[in-house]
Design a protein around this motif. Structure first.
Motif, mmCIF file in Angstrom:
data_model
loop_
_atom_site.group_PDB
_atom_site.id
_atom_site.type_symbol
_atom_site.label_atom_id
_atom_site.label_comp_id
_atom_site.label_asym_id
_atom_site.label_seq_id
_atom_site.Cartn_x
_atom_site.Cartn_y
_atom_site.Cartn_z
ATOM 1 N N LEU A 9 4.563 -157.894 -16.937
ATOM 2 C CA LEU A 9 5.123 -157.552 -15.640
ATOM 3 C C LEU A 9 3.993 -157.636 -14.628
ATOM 4 O O LEU A 9 3.017 -156.897 -14.741
ATOM 5 C CB LEU A 9 5.701 -156.130 -15.671
ATOM 6 N N GLY A 10 4.094 -158.557 -13.690
ATOM 7 C CA GLY A 10 3.050 -158.618 -12.685
ATOM 8 C C GLY A 10 2.870 -159.972 -12.057
ATOM 9 O O GLY A 10 3.790 -160.783 -12.005
ATOM 10 N N LEU A 11 1.635 -160.193 -11.621
ATOM 11 C CA LEU A 11 1.259 -161.379 -10.876
ATOM 12 C C LEU A 11 0.305 -162.226 -11.708
ATOM 13 O O LEU A 11 -0.017 -161.874 -12.842
ATOM 14 C CB LEU A 11 0.591 -160.941 -9.562
ATOM 15 N N ASP A 12 -0.153 -163.338 -11.137
ATOM 16 C CA ASP A 12 -1.052 -164.220 -11.875
ATOM 17 C C ASP A 12 -2.388 -163.556 -12.207
ATOM 18 O O ASP A 12 -2.886 -163.687 -13.310
ATOM 19 C CB ASP A 12 -1.332 -165.497 -11.079
ATOM 20 N N MET A 13 -2.975 -162.836 -11.237
ATOM 21 C CA MET A 13 -4.318 -162.297 -11.442
ATOM 22 C C MET A 13 -4.344 -160.880 -11.991
ATOM 23 O O MET A 13 -5.394 -160.407 -12.405
ATOM 24 C CB MET A 13 -5.114 -162.364 -10.134
ATOM 25 N N ILE A 14 -3.208 -160.189 -11.954
ATOM 26 C CA ILE A 14 -3.163 -158.821 -12.473
ATOM 27 C C ILE A 14 -1.739 -158.529 -12.950
ATOM 28 O O ILE A 14 -0.771 -158.930 -12.312
ATOM 29 C CB ILE A 14 -3.634 -157.785 -11.423
ATOM 30 N N ALA A 15 -1.643 -157.878 -14.111
ATOM 31 C CA ALA A 15 -0.322 -157.620 -14.684
ATOM 32 C C ALA A 15 -0.391 -156.457 -15.665
ATOM 33 O O ALA A 15 -1.473 -156.045 -16.090
ATOM 34 C CB ALA A 15 0.201 -158.864 -15.395
ATOM 35 N N ILE A 16 0.768 -155.965 -16.010
ATOM 36 C CA ILE A 16 0.902 -154.998 -17.101
ATOM 37 C C ILE A 16 1.286 -155.835 -18.320
ATOM 38 O O ILE A 16 2.355 -156.448 -18.329
ATOM 39 C CB ILE A 16 1.984 -153.952 -16.804
ATOM 40 N N PRO A 17 0.417 -155.910 -19.320
ATOM 41 C CA PRO A 17 0.723 -156.759 -20.477
ATOM 42 C C PRO A 17 1.866 -156.201 -21.323
ATOM 43 O O PRO A 17 2.080 -154.991 -21.396
ATOM 44 C CB PRO A 17 -0.578 -156.752 -21.282
ATOM 45 N N ALA A 18 2.597 -157.110 -21.953
ATOM 46 C CA ALA A 18 3.650 -156.717 -22.883
ATOM 47 C C ALA A 18 3.049 -155.813 -23.950
ATOM 48 O O ALA A 18 1.918 -156.016 -24.382
ATOM 49 C CB ALA A 18 4.283 -157.950 -23.524
ATOM 50 N N GLY A 19 3.790 -154.800 -24.346
ATOM 51 C CA GLY A 19 3.325 -153.860 -25.358
ATOM 52 C C GLY A 19 2.716 -152.603 -24.776
ATOM 53 O O GLY A 19 2.634 -151.579 -25.454
ATOM 54 N N GLU A 20 2.279 -152.644 -23.511
ATOM 55 C CA GLU A 20 1.738 -151.447 -22.867
ATOM 56 C C GLU A 20 2.888 -150.487 -22.564
ATOM 57 O O GLU A 20 4.042 -150.885 -22.496
ATOM 58 C CB GLU A 20 0.983 -151.796 -21.578
ATOM 59 N N VAL A 21 2.547 -149.224 -22.365
ATOM 60 C CA VAL A 21 3.568 -148.191 -22.180
ATOM 61 C C VAL A 21 3.651 -147.775 -20.712
ATOM 62 O O VAL A 21 2.635 -147.417 -20.099
ATOM 63 C CB VAL A 21 3.268 -146.961 -23.068
ATOM 64 N N LEU A 22 4.874 -147.837 -20.175
ATOM 65 C CA LEU A 22 5.153 -147.318 -18.835
ATOM 66 C C LEU A 22 5.426 -145.829 -18.976
ATOM 67 O O LEU A 22 6.199 -145.417 -19.832
ATOM 68 C CB LEU A 22 6.389 -147.984 -18.241
ATOM 69 N N SER A 23 4.804 -145.035 -18.134
ATOM 70 C CA SER A 23 5.013 -143.589 -18.172
ATOM 71 C C SER A 23 5.785 -143.178 -16.916
ATOM 72 O O SER A 23 5.313 -143.381 -15.802
ATOM 73 C CB SER A 23 3.657 -142.888 -18.220
ATOM 74 N N LEU A 24 6.975 -142.619 -17.121
ATOM 75 C CA LEU A 24 7.825 -142.197 -16.010
ATOM 76 C C LEU A 24 7.945 -140.683 -16.018
ATOM 77 O O LEU A 24 8.294 -140.086 -17.043
ATOM 78 C CB LEU A 24 9.227 -142.800 -16.133
ATOM 79 N N ARG A 25 7.648 -140.055 -14.893
ATOM 80 C CA ARG A 25 7.804 -138.618 -14.710
ATOM 81 C C ARG A 25 8.625 -138.438 -13.444
ATOM 82 O O ARG A 25 8.111 -138.558 -12.329
ATOM 83 C CB ARG A 25 6.444 -137.913 -14.584
ATOM 84 N N LEU A 26 9.921 -138.196 -13.628
ATOM 85 C CA LEU A 26 10.850 -138.210 -12.500
ATOM 86 C C LEU A 26 11.623 -136.910 -12.375
ATOM 87 O O LEU A 26 11.790 -136.172 -13.344
ATOM 88 C CB LEU A 26 11.848 -139.370 -12.662
ATOM 89 N N ARG A 27 12.111 -136.674 -11.171
ATOM 90 C CA ARG A 27 13.007 -135.554 -10.889
ATOM 91 C C ARG A 27 14.271 -136.148 -10.276
ATOM 92 O O ARG A 27 14.214 -136.904 -9.313
ATOM 93 C CB ARG A 27 12.370 -134.573 -9.915
#
Length: 184
Positions: free
Chosen positions: A43-61
């Protein structure tokens, strides 16, 4: 007249779907919602991205308001890329504050806005994927830097300035005078 395409039903067990079916619709009712979701593709752009397999941390209300559910909180994820000036590898954590209204079906907000103006609950389920994706991608810099004062690369030899001595330089000889230099 154009027909609106009905989106497919949401799976309440999907990792980026928040279930608001048990929430009261009384304004002010809140529910904390957290999840750590592994990313299935980059998820991201050419020069910077979140690689597949990394964990998204959501803290929501989730807060019930008169027209829907207001989702607020933070989303964070590790990012990897390279500096746009010196090409050094970058590893960092991107943390983004999010705020989004999901309109109740049949509410005034849902009835008076276009499909793409306001998110909507579907069967009292909240599809967080577009919110998370957009928040993270829009927060990524177009030109990531290893640090704000990165000097970049030497334009003549391509070596990062940080690796070169302070007196580094290249003698630039006008090609018209190059033959004379050989005589010396």
């Amino acid at each position: 007249m154009t027909m609106q395409k009905t989106p497919p039903p949401l799976d309440p067990k999907a990792p980026l779907v928040a279930d608001a079916r048990t929430m009261s619709r009384a304004p002010g009712t809140t529910k904390e919602w957290s999840a750590d979701v592994p990313l299935t593709e980059n998820l991201g752009l050419d020069m910077i991205a979140i690689p597949a397999g990394e964990v998204l941390s959501l803290r929501l209300r989730l807060t019930s308001v008169s027209e829907g559910i207001l989702v607020t909180g933070t989303v964070s994820a590790p990012v990897r890329g390279e500096c746009g000036r010196c090409l050094t590898a970058i590893e960092d954590t991107l943390e983004v504050d999010v705020t989004e209204l999901y309109a109740f079906e049949g509410s005034t907000t849902a009835e008076t806005t276009d499909e793409d103006e306001v998110m909507r609950l579907r069967d009292d389920l909240i599809d967080l994927e577009p919110l998370v994706r957009d928040a993270l991608v829009f927060a990524m810099p177009n030109t990531p830097l290893c640090r704000p004062d990165c000097p970049g690369l030497c334009p003549d030899c391509g070596t990062p300035w940080d690796e070169l001595p302070d007196d580094h330089g290249h003698e630039i000889v006008d090609p018209r005078w190059a033959q004379l230099k050989k005589l010396l």
